[in-house]
Each structure stands twice: as C-alpha cells, then as structure tokens.
Design a protein around this motif. Structure first.
Motif, PDB file in Angstrom:
ATOM      1  N   LYS B 150       0.828  -1.210   0.000  1.00  0.00           N
ATOM      2  CA  LYS B 150       0.000   0.000   0.000  1.00  0.00           C
ATOM      3  C   LYS B 150       0.860   1.257   0.000  1.00  0.00           C
ATOM      4  O   LYS B 150       0.549   2.246  -0.640  1.00  0.00           O
ATOM      5  N   ALA B 151       1.981   1.180   0.717  1.00  0.00           N
ATOM      6  CA  ALA B 151       2.882   2.331   0.797  1.00  0.00           C
ATOM      7  C   ALA B 151       3.740   2.472  -0.457  1.00  0.00           C
ATOM      8  O   ALA B 151       4.608   3.338  -0.542  1.00  0.00           O
ATOM      9  N   GLY B 152       3.542   1.568  -1.401  1.00  0.00           N
ATOM     10  CA  GLY B 152       4.283   1.665  -2.654  1.00  0.00           C
ATOM     11  C   GLY B 152       5.723   1.199  -2.558  1.00  0.00           C
ATOM     12  O   GLY B 152       6.553   1.517  -3.393  1.00  0.00           O
ATOM     13  N   LYS B 153       6.016   0.418  -1.511  1.00  0.00           N
ATOM     14  CA  LYS B 153       7.406  -0.050  -1.365  1.00  0.00           C
ATOM     15  C   LYS B 153       7.679  -1.336  -2.140  1.00  0.00           C
ATOM     16  O   LYS B 153       8.822  -1.646  -2.462  1.00  0.00           O
ATOM     17  N   ILE B 154       6.655  -2.103  -2.364  1.00  0.00           N
ATOM     18  CA  ILE B 154       6.771  -3.283  -3.230  1.00  0.00           C
ATOM     19  C   ILE B 154       5.511  -3.344  -4.097  1.00  0.00           C
ATOM     20  O   ILE B 154       4.542  -2.619  -3.831  1.00  0.00           O
ATOM     21  N   ALA B 155       5.571  -4.199  -5.105  1.00  0.00           N
ATOM     22  CA  ALA B 155       4.414  -4.324  -5.995  1.00  0.00           C
ATOM     23  C   ALA B 155       3.226  -4.879  -5.223  1.00  0.00           C
ATOM     24  O   ALA B 155       3.379  -5.594  -4.238  1.00  0.00           O
ATOM     25  N   LYS B 156       2.037  -4.487  -5.683  1.00  0.00           N
ATOM     26  CA  LYS B 156       0.842  -5.037  -5.061  1.00  0.00           C
ATOM     27  C   LYS B 156       0.755  -6.534  -5.346  1.00  0.00           C
ATOM     28  O   LYS B 156       0.939  -6.971  -6.483  1.00  0.00           O
ATOM     29  N   CYS B 157       0.477  -7.289  -4.323  1.00  0.00           N
ATOM     30  CA  CYS B 157       0.316  -8.732  -4.546  1.00  0.00           C
ATOM     31  C   CYS B 157      -0.405  -9.326  -3.348  1.00  0.00           C
ATOM     32  O   CYS B 157      -0.489  -8.702  -2.291  1.00  0.00           O
ATOM     33  N   ASP B 158      -0.914 -10.524  -3.527  1.00  0.00           N
ATOM     34  CA  ASP B 158      -1.577 -11.202  -2.417  1.00  0.00           C
ATOM     35  C   ASP B 158      -0.524 -11.711  -1.439  1.00  0.00           C
ATOM     36  O   ASP B 158       0.268 -12.589  -1.773  1.00  0.00           O
ATOM     37  N   PRO B 159      -0.484 -11.167  -0.239  1.00  0.00           N
ATOM     38  CA  PRO B 159       0.609 -11.521   0.689  1.00  0.00           C
ATOM     39  C   PRO B 159       0.583 -12.986   1.109  1.00  0.00           C
ATOM     40  O   PRO B 159       1.637 -13.577   1.345  1.00  0.00           O
ATOM     41  N   TYR B 160      -0.596 -13.573   1.193  1.00  0.00           N
ATOM     42  CA  TYR B 160      -0.672 -14.983   1.574  1.00  0.00           C
ATOM     43  C   TYR B 160      -0.004 -15.865   0.527  1.00  0.00           C
ATOM     44  O   TYR B 160       0.783 -16.746   0.845  1.00  0.00           O
ATOM     45  N   HIS B 161      -0.321 -15.580  -0.713  1.00  0.00           N
ATOM     46  CA  HIS B 161       0.266 -16.407  -1.762  1.00  0.00           C
ATOM     47  C   HIS B 161       1.761 -16.132  -1.912  1.00  0.00           C
ATOM     48  O   HIS B 161       2.516 -17.016  -2.297  1.00  0.00           O
ATOM     49  N   LEU B 162       2.168 -14.932  -1.563  1.00  0.00           N
ATOM     50  CA  LEU B 162       3.612 -14.660  -1.546  1.00  0.00           C
ATOM     51  C   LEU B 162       4.292 -15.533  -0.501  1.00  0.00           C
ATOM     52  O   LEU B 162       5.327 -16.165  -0.767  1.00  0.00           O
ATOM     53  N   ILE B 163       3.700 -15.593   0.672  1.00  0.00           N
ATOM     54  CA  ILE B 163       4.281 -16.429   1.729  1.00  0.00           C
ATOM     55  C   ILE B 163       4.279 -17.896   1.323  1.00  0.00           C
ATOM     56  O   ILE B 163       5.284 -18.601   1.485  1.00  0.00           O
ATOM     57  N   PHE B 164       3.181 -18.353   0.740  1.00  0.00           N
ATOM     58  CA  PHE B 164       3.139 -19.745   0.262  1.00  0.00           C
ATOM     59  C   PHE B 164       4.257 -20.004  -0.746  1.00  0.00           C
ATOM     60  O   PHE B 164       4.907 -21.051  -0.716  1.00  0.00           O
ATOM     61  N   VAL B 206      12.752 -10.750  -5.633  1.00  0.00           N
ATOM     62  CA  VAL B 206      13.049  -9.325  -5.558  1.00  0.00           C
ATOM     63  C   VAL B 206      12.596  -8.606  -6.810  1.00  0.00           C
ATOM     64  O   VAL B 206      11.873  -7.609  -6.745  1.00  0.00           O
ATOM     65  N   SER B 207      12.964  -9.137  -7.970  1.00  0.00           N
ATOM     66  CA  SER B 207      12.522  -8.380  -9.146  1.00  0.00           C
ATOM     67  C   SER B 207      11.062  -8.667  -9.466  1.00  0.00           C
ATOM     68  O   SER B 207      10.389  -7.852 -10.087  1.00  0.00           O
ATOM     69  N   GLY B 208      10.561  -9.792  -8.980  1.00  0.00           N
ATOM     70  CA  GLY B 208       9.148 -10.055  -9.171  1.00  0.00           C
ATOM     71  C   GLY B 208       8.272  -9.136  -8.348  1.00  0.00           C
ATOM     72  O   GLY B 208       7.103  -8.920  -8.669  1.00  0.00           O
ATOM     73  N   LEU B 209       8.827  -8.558  -7.296  1.00  0.00           N
ATOM     74  CA  LEU B 209       8.039  -7.687  -6.421  1.00  0.00           C
ATOM     75  C   LEU B 209       8.395  -6.212  -6.573  1.00  0.00           C
ATOM     76  O   LEU B 209       7.852  -5.358  -5.881  1.00  0.00           O
ATOM     77  N   GLU B 210       9.339  -5.949  -7.494  1.00  0.00           N
ATOM     78  CA  GLU B 210       9.750  -4.568  -7.706  1.00  0.00           C
ATOM     79  C   GLU B 210       8.587  -3.765  -8.299  1.00  0.00           C
ATOM     80  O   GLU B 210       7.798  -4.292  -9.068  1.00  0.00           O
ATOM     81  N   ILE B 211       8.562  -2.507  -7.924  1.00  0.00           N
ATOM     82  CA  ILE B 211       7.553  -1.619  -8.507  1.00  0.00           C
ATOM     83  C   ILE B 211       8.014  -1.214  -9.907  1.00  0.00           C
ATOM     84  O   ILE B 211       9.163  -0.892 -10.114  1.00  0.00           O
ATOM     85  N   ARG B 212       7.106  -1.290 -10.856  1.00  0.00           N
ATOM     86  CA  ARG B 212       7.484  -0.822 -12.194  1.00  0.00           C
ATOM     87  C   ARG B 212       6.335   0.005 -12.760  1.00  0.00           C
ATOM     88  O   ARG B 212       5.238   0.033 -12.197  1.00  0.00           O
ATOM     89  N   ASP B 213       6.585   0.629 -13.909  1.00  0.00           N
ATOM     90  CA  ASP B 213       5.585   1.530 -14.491  1.00  0.00           C
ATOM     91  C   ASP B 213       4.235   0.831 -14.651  1.00  0.00           C
ATOM     92  O   ASP B 213       3.219   1.312 -14.181  1.00  0.00           O
ATOM     93  N   GLY B 214       4.249  -0.295 -15.345  1.00  0.00           N
ATOM     94  CA  GLY B 214       2.985  -0.984 -15.612  1.00  0.00           C
ATOM     95  C   GLY B 214       2.339  -1.570 -14.361  1.00  0.00           C
ATOM     96  O   GLY B 214       1.277  -2.144 -14.429  1.00  0.00           O
ATOM     97  N   GLY B 215       2.994  -1.376 -13.245  1.00  0.00           N
ATOM     98  CA  GLY B 215       2.715  -2.001 -11.948  1.00  0.00           C
ATOM     99  C   GLY B 215       1.364  -2.640 -11.731  1.00  0.00           C
ATOM    100  O   GLY B 215       0.349  -1.971 -11.768  1.00  0.00           O
ATOM    101  N   ALA B 216       1.316  -3.937 -11.477  1.00  0.00           N
ATOM    102  CA  ALA B 216       0.178  -4.765 -11.039  1.00  0.00           C
ATOM    103  C   ALA B 216      -1.183  -4.197 -11.332  1.00  0.00           C
ATOM    104  O   ALA B 216      -2.072  -4.203 -10.553  1.00  0.00           O
TER     105      ALA B 216
END
Lengths: 216, 216
Positions: B150-164, B206-216
């Motif tokens: 939410k703070a824009g520090k990483i790409a938006k993603c489902d945190p549960y599935h990230l942990i899985f 790391v690069s999968g969660l990086e913020i980019r222009d087209g962002g999520a």
DNA sequence: TGATAATTTGACCGGTTGGTAAAACATTAC
DNA sequence: GTAATGTTTTACCAACCGGTCAAATTATCA
C-alpha cells in the motif's frame, strides 16, 4: 484357468478392465494420504468395496498396485512440461506452463500427493525414472529456457531452478492443501484460491523474469 | 519407582535426558522418511540402538514420540517468519527471509520432511496448530506485507500467496531433495545447489516484487 | 557397603498385516 | 445345456505390530 491378470498376455474381459480401474481409483485415494508403507490392502479393498482376496486376484501384491499407479501418474505429471514449446513466445509459454500445472494441482490433487509421498520417502520405486526420462526431459527444456535468456528474451537465470520453482509453487496447492486452507481460513478456502494463486504466480514469474536495465 | 518419564513432574537424571534425545533423533530419521503410519517402533529402536521395551520406557507410545517431535519442529519452523520485521526494509526483509528458509532446508531437511509428511497426510495431529498459532502469525505478517504494498514499497500482490510461494520454493530443496538431485545430476548435486537456489530465488522474488511503471 | 530407585531385558499377548488355498459361484463359448 | 474359463468367497497362516509385565541389572547415594 485361474491366473490373475498380470500373468496374462492380453487384457481380456470387460469385467477385468472395470475392476482394475476401480481398484486403482481406490488405491490412489489411500496411497496418496498414507504413503506406501502406511497403506494397507484391507483399506484399499474397503474403499473399492470388495474383499481383500478378490482385490489380490487382480493385483497380486501391494507393490503391483503402487507401481501401476506410479507409472500412470508419472506420465501425466510430465505432460505439461512436454507441451513447453521452444518456438513459442517465452513469457506466454512460461505463463501457460504455470497455468497448466496449477490446473493439475486443482484437478488431480491425489495424483500430486501420491508423487510427493514417493519423493518424500526417498523415491525408492522411481529412482531410475527420475535420473532417466525425467532428467532428460528437464535437460531438454532447460536448454530451451537458456537459449531464451541468451537471446535476451527473458532475464538470465538458472533454468533448472526456475523449473523447480514452478513445480514447487504450483504443486504446493495440492500437496499442502490442508495447510493452505488452514492459513487462508474458511472464507478463502473455496475454489477461488486457485485463481488467486494463478494471478499471483503469473505476476511473480513474469515480472521476475522480465528484462530490465540492471539486467542479470 | 518405575514410572516412565512422561509421568514424572521434573526431568531428573542425566541418563534420561541423553536417552530421550537419542530416541527423538532416531525417531526423526524414521518418521521423516516413512510418515507416522509407515514407521514402526522397532525401526526407531533399531536406529537408536536400544530394545523396544527400553525405548517404550521413555516414550510410552509411538504417538508420544511423534508429538514431541512435531511440537519441537513446528516451533523452529516458524522462527524465520517471526523474525520478519515490519520496520525493516521490505526488499531486504524478504530477501533474508528466503535465505533463512533456505538455510533451514539445507541444515534441517529431516525436520522439513517430517512436517511435510504430516501435512501431506492431512495434518491429523496438528490441525489445531495450523488454524491457530500458525494462522495468526501468518495473518500478522501478511498485514505487514500488505502495508508495504500500500505504501508503494513493493508491488501489489496477495501476501498470503507470496508467503506460500516462499515456503514452497525453499522447502522444495529439503522435501524433494531426491528429485532435485536426480534432475541436476551427480555433478551439480553438491552443496552448491543451495547457493544457486538462493541466487535464483532472490532474483525471482526481488525483481518479481519490484515496482514498475505498468505495476500490477 | 547396602538399600533404594532407575534402567534394561526377554518373554509374551492380542490384533493386524500381506498373502495363500481351495472351493463355490458366475460367465462365456460352443 | 454343458464344459471351460473367469470371478468371488471363506477359511486360513506366518510374520509383524504396538504395547505389557516381571524379573534382572545397573546407577545413586546414605
């Protein structure tokens, strides 16, 4: 004659085909949740709705049932990887590979767990397959991925570990299903979790493999 | 007196502590490769180098051994996640979480497999822990990840599935070790595979969660 | 040292397990 | 229909399983 099926050269009767299918279906259930040693023939017979000696008429040993299942599952398990197309678009190939594996986890969780059980227990029955056909196929596809990276179509990465990552993340939803559902809670344990997973994993792998300025 | 250990209030003798440790060590070996039902007390006694009645003097049932192991392992298993720090730098927190989990897969593969076996078989002994303490901890950390997104520090993603995804990719190297080594071949089956895996996974996440222009 | 408590052992038990034998029963081919 | 073949059942077995028991052995400590 009274020879059980395995000893005959040809599959003969309709009843044989039906019963064998019924037995394997039941065996899959039990093997998948208890592993080879934890499974009893009585249990399988019970699920299949027949007596133990009757079941043993079709498969002479517990091993025979297990082997029949493993052979079938191993083959299916590799199908999605076989479809992996060197000529296709890298990103969409990887994306659809993830999707196919996830569909398999959703639609054939018992098969996935049977396989996982076997590997967990040291793969005593399929070591040869792992080091032979499986390795060959992976080697071949790894080479494809490597060539994509070399051609600058995706980020440079170790193709073997990429394949492992796709295997593990997708199969996780079959093998660790209880845990996934436990953590997500009742309200998120519907079939929707597979779509959420697909969305997440596609995002992760696609943007994780995208080429960017900082490269490598 | 002749009361076995479990009935006593306090741990007494040195010999008790040693033998219990010895037994749990052996039990871990066997449970991890054969699962609960596939394990026999004789097997454990054999590995521990003592007679079955002697072993049963320290742990009165197979369940008791299993429970003691599960409790210990479950606790350790969650440690890396507990260290996950909300105040830290998102990328380096995720990176070091991956590294810690991978180290555990490398250094405690039997523990990982014990746990995997339990989950695979439907988690009959730890369902409560999954839905209780484990879920709570994951909920808490998922909230942290969500706030980072939410703070824009990483790409938006489902945190549960990230942990899985982090769980599955790292534990894969313990649970599916035979397969990993089979596919990599003899020459790449040294300890180096963990470094390769770390490199790959850090890059992916790391690069999968990086913020980019087209962002999520 | 000896008494007391802790540990180890061997013999055993009832239930389960993988698997067999033989006969009863069902199906098919002629 | 009947003979041959295919299927199912009943009864069984030896080995193994989780666990108990009582006696023998060893460690501890006054």
């Amino acid at each position: 004659m009274v020879l059980p099926r395995a000893a005959r050269t040809q599959r003969r009767t309709r009843i044989q085909e039906e019963k064998e299918e019924l037995i394997l279906e039941a065996a899959l259930d039990v093997f998948a949740t208890h592993g080879f040693r934890g499974t009893t023939i009585d249990q399988i017979a019970d699920v299949a709705g027949m007596s133990k000696p009757n079941l043993l008429y079709y498969f002479r040993t517990k091993e025979a049932m297990h082997r029949a299942l493993i052979d079938r599952v191993l083959d299916n398990w590799l199908d999605p990887l076989r479809e992996f197309d060197a000529e296709g678009n890298p990103v969409s190939e990887i994306r659809s590979y993830i999707r196919r594996k996830l569909e398999m986890a959703r639609d054939f969780p018992r098969e996935s767990r049977l396989f996982a059980n076997e590997i967990l227990q040291g793969a005593p029955h399929i070591e040869d397959e792992l080091k032979g056909p499986l390795k060959s196929l992976v080697d071949e596809k790894a080479e494809v991925i490597r060539s994509w990276a070399k051609a600058g179509k995706i980020a440079k990465c170790d193709p073997y570990h990429l394949i492992f990552a796709i295997w593990s993340t997708t199969q996780h939803y079959a093998d660790f299903d209880v845990q996934v559902r436990g953590v997500l809670g009742e309200e998120r344990s519907g079939e929707g979790r597979f779509e959420d997973a697909a969305r997440f994993l596609e995002q992760l792998f696609v943007s994780g493999l995208e080429i960017r300025d900082g490269g490598a």
